[in-house]
Design a protein around this motif. Structure first.
Motif, PDB file in Angstrom:
ATOM      1  N   TYR A   8      36.061  11.517 -70.960  1.00 14.26           N
ATOM      2  CA  TYR A   8      35.120  12.601 -71.237  1.00 14.26           C
ATOM      3  C   TYR A   8      34.598  13.198 -69.938  1.00 14.26           C
ATOM      4  CZ  TYR A   8      34.900  10.853 -75.995  1.00 14.26           C
ATOM      5  OH  TYR A   8      35.217  10.450 -77.259  1.00 14.26           O
ATOM      6  N   LYS A   9      34.144  14.428 -70.009  1.00 16.97           N
ATOM      7  CA  LYS A   9      33.407  15.059 -68.923  1.00 16.97           C
ATOM      8  C   LYS A   9      32.187  15.722 -69.545  1.00 16.97           C
ATOM      9  CE  LYS A   9      36.492  19.038 -69.107  1.00 16.97           C
ATOM     10  NZ  LYS A   9      37.478  19.820 -68.384  1.00 16.97           N
ATOM     11  N   ILE A  10      31.235  16.078 -68.728  1.00 13.23           N
ATOM     12  CA  ILE A  10      30.000  16.682 -69.217  1.00 13.23           C
ATOM     13  C   ILE A  10      30.029  18.174 -68.911  1.00 13.23           C
ATOM     14  CG2 ILE A  10      27.484  16.670 -69.050  1.00 13.23           C
ATOM     15  CD1 ILE A  10      28.800  14.102 -70.181  1.00 13.23           C
ATOM     16  N   VAL A  11      29.830  18.980 -69.945  1.00  8.48           N
ATOM     17  CA  VAL A  11      29.751  20.434 -69.802  1.00  8.48           C
ATOM     18  C   VAL A  11      28.503  20.872 -70.556  1.00  8.48           C
ATOM     19  CG1 VAL A  11      30.861  22.644 -70.287  1.00  8.48           C
ATOM     20  CG2 VAL A  11      32.263  20.668 -69.652  1.00  8.48           C
ATOM     21  N   ASP A  12      27.562  21.476 -69.841  1.00  8.99           N
ATOM     22  CA  ASP A  12      26.301  21.929 -70.443  1.00  8.99           C
ATOM     23  C   ASP A  12      25.614  20.821 -71.242  1.00  8.99           C
ATOM     24  OD1 ASP A  12      26.630  24.514 -69.394  1.00  8.99           O
ATOM     25  OD2 ASP A  12      27.835  25.115 -71.135  1.00  8.99           O
ATOM     26  N   LYS A  13      25.536  19.644 -70.636  1.00  9.24           N
ATOM     27  CA  LYS A  13      24.871  18.462 -71.217  1.00  9.24           C
ATOM     28  C   LYS A  13      25.574  17.879 -72.441  1.00  9.24           C
ATOM     29  CE  LYS A  13      20.151  19.479 -69.754  1.00  9.24           C
ATOM     30  NZ  LYS A  13      18.755  19.570 -70.229  1.00  9.24           N
ATOM     31  N   HIS A  14      26.781  18.316 -72.742  1.00 10.10           N
ATOM     32  CA  HIS A  14      27.513  17.801 -73.899  1.00 10.10           C
ATOM     33  C   HIS A  14      28.815  17.146 -73.445  1.00 10.10           C
ATOM     34  CE1 HIS A  14      24.797  20.574 -75.973  1.00 10.10           C
ATOM     35  NE2 HIS A  14      24.932  19.739 -76.985  1.00 10.10           N
ATOM     36  N   TYR A  15      29.236  16.135 -74.210  1.00  6.17           N
ATOM     37  CA  TYR A  15      30.512  15.477 -73.939  1.00  6.17           C
ATOM     38  C   TYR A  15      31.663  16.383 -74.367  1.00  6.17           C
ATOM     39  CZ  TYR A  15      27.929  11.109 -73.445  1.00  6.17           C
ATOM     40  OH  TYR A  15      27.067  10.133 -73.028  1.00  6.17           O
ATOM     41  N   VAL A  16      32.649  16.497 -73.481  1.00  5.85           N
ATOM     42  CA  VAL A  16      33.854  17.263 -73.766  1.00  5.85           C
ATOM     43  C   VAL A  16      35.032  16.374 -73.368  1.00  5.85           C
ATOM     44  CG1 VAL A  16      35.180  19.332 -73.172  1.00  5.85           C
ATOM     45  CG2 VAL A  16      32.688  19.440 -73.298  1.00  5.85           C
ATOM     46  N   ILE A  17      36.053  16.325 -74.196  1.00  4.21           N
ATOM     47  CA  ILE A  17      37.217  15.497 -73.882  1.00  4.21           C
ATOM     48  C   ILE A  17      37.907  16.029 -72.637  1.00  4.21           C
ATOM     49  CG2 ILE A  17      39.510  14.786 -74.682  1.00  4.21           C
ATOM     50  CD1 ILE A  17      38.350  14.723 -77.506  1.00  4.21           C
ATOM     51  N   ASP A  18      38.141  15.129 -71.688  1.00  3.42           N
ATOM     52  CA  ASP A  18      38.897  15.439 -70.471  1.00  3.42           C
ATOM     53  C   ASP A  18      40.331  15.000 -70.755  1.00  3.42           C
ATOM     54  OD1 ASP A  18      40.126  15.516 -67.998  1.00  3.42           O
ATOM     55  OD2 ASP A  18      38.458  14.597 -66.926  1.00  3.42           O
ATOM     56  N   GLU A  19      41.193  15.946 -71.026  1.00  7.05           N
ATOM     57  CA  GLU A  19      42.554  15.637 -71.497  1.00  7.05           C
ATOM     58  C   GLU A  19      43.322  14.728 -70.539  1.00  7.05           C
ATOM     59  OE1 GLU A  19      43.991  15.866 -74.382  1.00  7.05           O
ATOM     60  OE2 GLU A  19      42.245  16.870 -75.210  1.00  7.05           O
TER      61      GLU A  19
END
Length: 104
Positions: free
Chosen positions: A45-56
């Motif tokens: 995962y990575k953080i984008v705008d305080k939310h978890y986003v899958i880091d492919e």
């Protein structure tokens, strides 16, 4: 500090209870909104705008770890296979046994 008779032994602890409750309340609110609550995002995962986003790129390693574990491979097999496939930890280090305990 001399005892002036106004301190019944609880005063100091009362000062720290409210900030602790406020901190926990804030953490719970962030969790409810699926917002980041810590120092590191978990591997995958990575953080984008305080939310978890899958880091492919990292998620591919996590999928491989999961599939190997389900196929009953041990930790040693898993980190050796990760190394053979050129996967690295968040810190660009080779996976070792302890890396699997703390995938961040």
């Amino acid at each position: 500090m001399p005892d002036d008779g106004n301190n019944d032994g609880r005063h100091g602890s009362l000062l720290f209870k409210k900030p602790g409750k406020e901190t926990k309340k804030g953490l719970n609110e962030n969790a409810y909104k699926a917002q980041f609550n810590g120092v590191y995002a978990p591997l995958g995962y990575k953080i984008v705008d305080k939310h978890y986003v899958i880091d492919e790129q990292d998620a591919e390693a996590i999928r491989l770890i999961f599939n190997l574990y389900i196929a009953r491979h041990g930790y040693k097999d898993i980190y050796i296979i990760l190394a053979k496939n050129s996967f690295t930890t968040r810190n660009d280090q080779a996976f070792v046994k302890n890396s699997l305990y703390d995938c961040r």
